[in-house]
Motif scaffolding. Structure first.
Motif, PDB file in Angstrom:
ATOM      1  N   UNK A 272       0.761  -1.066   0.000  1.00 56.77           N
ATOM      2  CA  UNK A 272       0.000   0.000   0.000  1.00 56.77           C
ATOM      3  C   UNK A 272       0.877   1.228   0.000  1.00 56.77           C
ATOM      4  N   UNK A 273       0.763   2.040   1.018  1.00 60.02           N
ATOM      5  CA  UNK A 273       1.553   3.284   0.978  1.00 60.02           C
ATOM      6  C   UNK A 273       3.039   2.944   1.033  1.00 60.02           C
ATOM      7  N   UNK A 274       3.405   2.005   1.855  1.00 61.45           N
ATOM      8  CA  UNK A 274       4.794   1.600   1.995  1.00 61.45           C
ATOM      9  C   UNK A 274       5.282   0.981   0.694  1.00 61.45           C
ATOM     10  N   UNK A 275       4.469   0.138   0.095  1.00 59.04           N
ATOM     11  CA  UNK A 275       4.843  -0.498  -1.174  1.00 59.04           C
ATOM     12  C   UNK A 275       5.010   0.555  -2.280  1.00 59.04           C
ATOM     13  N   UNK A 276       4.118   1.522  -2.250  1.00 56.99           N
ATOM     14  CA  UNK A 276       4.188   2.600  -3.247  1.00 56.99           C
ATOM     15  C   UNK A 276       5.494   3.388  -3.086  1.00 56.99           C
ATOM     16  N   UNK A 277       5.859   3.685  -1.857  1.00 58.23           N
ATOM     17  CA  UNK A 277       7.099   4.416  -1.587  1.00 58.23           C
ATOM     18  C   UNK A 277       8.312   3.579  -1.966  1.00 58.23           C
ATOM     19  N   UNK A 278       8.254   2.250  -1.722  1.00 56.63           N
ATOM     20  CA  UNK A 278       9.355   1.366  -2.091  1.00 56.63           C
ATOM     21  C   UNK A 278       9.540   1.361  -3.610  1.00 56.63           C
ATOM     22  N   UNK A 279       8.410   1.324  -4.347  1.00 51.72           N
ATOM     23  CA  UNK A 279       8.490   1.342  -5.817  1.00 51.72           C
ATOM     24  C   UNK A 279       9.098   2.668  -6.308  1.00 51.72           C
ATOM     25  N   UNK A 280       8.667   3.759  -5.690  1.00 59.88           N
ATOM     26  CA  UNK A 280       9.214   5.061  -6.063  1.00 59.88           C
ATOM     27  C   UNK A 280      10.705   5.111  -5.765  1.00 59.88           C
ATOM     28  N   UNK A 281      11.099   4.563  -4.620  1.00 57.85           N
ATOM     29  CA  UNK A 281      12.505   4.529  -4.239  1.00 57.85           C
ATOM     30  C   UNK A 281      13.307   3.698  -5.237  1.00 57.85           C
ATOM     31  N   UNK A 282      12.787   2.549  -5.624  1.00 57.97           N
ATOM     32  CA  UNK A 282      13.470   1.708  -6.606  1.00 57.97           C
ATOM     33  C   UNK A 282      13.583   2.433  -7.948  1.00 57.97           C
ATOM     34  N   UNK A 283      12.521   3.140  -8.339  1.00 57.09           N
ATOM     35  CA  UNK A 283      12.533   3.914  -9.589  1.00 57.09           C
ATOM     36  C   UNK A 283      13.591   5.016  -9.533  1.00 57.09           C
ATOM     37  N   UNK A 284      13.673   5.698  -8.399  1.00 56.55           N
ATOM     38  CA  UNK A 284      14.658   6.763  -8.227  1.00 56.55           C
ATOM     39  C   UNK A 284      16.076   6.193  -8.227  1.00 56.55           C
ATOM     40  N   UNK A 285      16.245   5.019  -7.596  1.00 57.54           N
ATOM     41  CA  UNK A 285      17.557   4.373  -7.604  1.00 57.54           C
ATOM     42  C   UNK A 285      17.963   4.011  -9.032  1.00 57.54           C
ATOM     43  N   UNK A 286      17.003   3.541  -9.830  1.00 60.35           N
ATOM     44  CA  UNK A 286      17.275   3.196 -11.230  1.00 60.35           C
ATOM     45  C   UNK A 286      17.668   4.460 -12.007  1.00 60.35           C
TER      46      UNK A 286
END
Length: 186
Positions: free
Chosen positions: A1-15
């Motif tokens: 949910x919110x945490x998963x969404x933030x994790x995806x954003x973090x992974x996208x930013x890391x990429x």
């Protein structure tokens, strides 16, 4: 949910950071390869600046040299001795000065005097430049009297480089041809 969404954003930013780091590394490599060219370019710009400064400093000296050479040549060619010196301003205005400092060009010059002026100017520039290039002169004797014709021909024959004289068939004959015969081509 919110945490998963933030994790995806973090992974996208890391990429994105990884991509940007790879781009940065490519730019650094290109910069490293182009550094010698940049140094040469900077050196060339510094040299161009120095040349511009030297030309600015040398221009008045060359103008003065042309004026001095022109004075000497004009006096050699003309039989009237009114001229004391020729002055050339930095903006290339030419004044023919008499003993009192008057500009002789204010007075109406004859066609012959204008021809002597032109030959003196061309010869002075050729001498000051130091370049041995052919001097081409079209009918320099047409408007001159006998004495001036001889003076001009002897002067042209004394030039270091090649002089190409274009004349009418009856213009350089007899004593005039004799003045230059050792310099005449076949």
């Amino acid at each position: 949910t919110r945490t998963n969404e933030l994790k995806r954003k973090l992974e996208g930013l890391k990429a994105q950071i990884g991509t940007k780091n790879a781009d940065l590394e490519r730019v650094r490599e290109q910069l490293g390869r182009s550094a010698p060219m940049l140094q040469r370019s900077e050196r060339a710009e510094r040299i161009a600046t120095v040349i511009d400064l030297l030309i600015g400093d040398m221009y008045p000296l060359k103008v003065k040299e042309v004026a001095e050479a022109m004075t000497r040549i004009y006096k050699e060619l003309a039989h009237k001795q009114l001229l004391t010196r020729i002055e050339i301003s930095d903006d290339c205005d030419v004044m023919l000065r008499d003993r009192q400092g008057n500009d002789l060009r204010r007075f109406d010059a004859s066609a012959g005097e204008n021809q002597i002026f032109a030959v003196a100017l061309i010869s002075a520039i050729a001498q000051v430049s130091g370049a041995e290039i052919p001097m081409v002169i079209d009918t320099p004797l047409a408007r001159l009297d006998e004495k001036h014709r001889t003076n001009v021909l002897e002067h042209l024959a004394s030039q270091r480089g090649q002089v190409i004289l274009l004349s009418a068939t009856d213009e350089v004959t007899g004593p005039y041809l004799k003045c230059i015969e050792d310099r005449v081509g076949a």
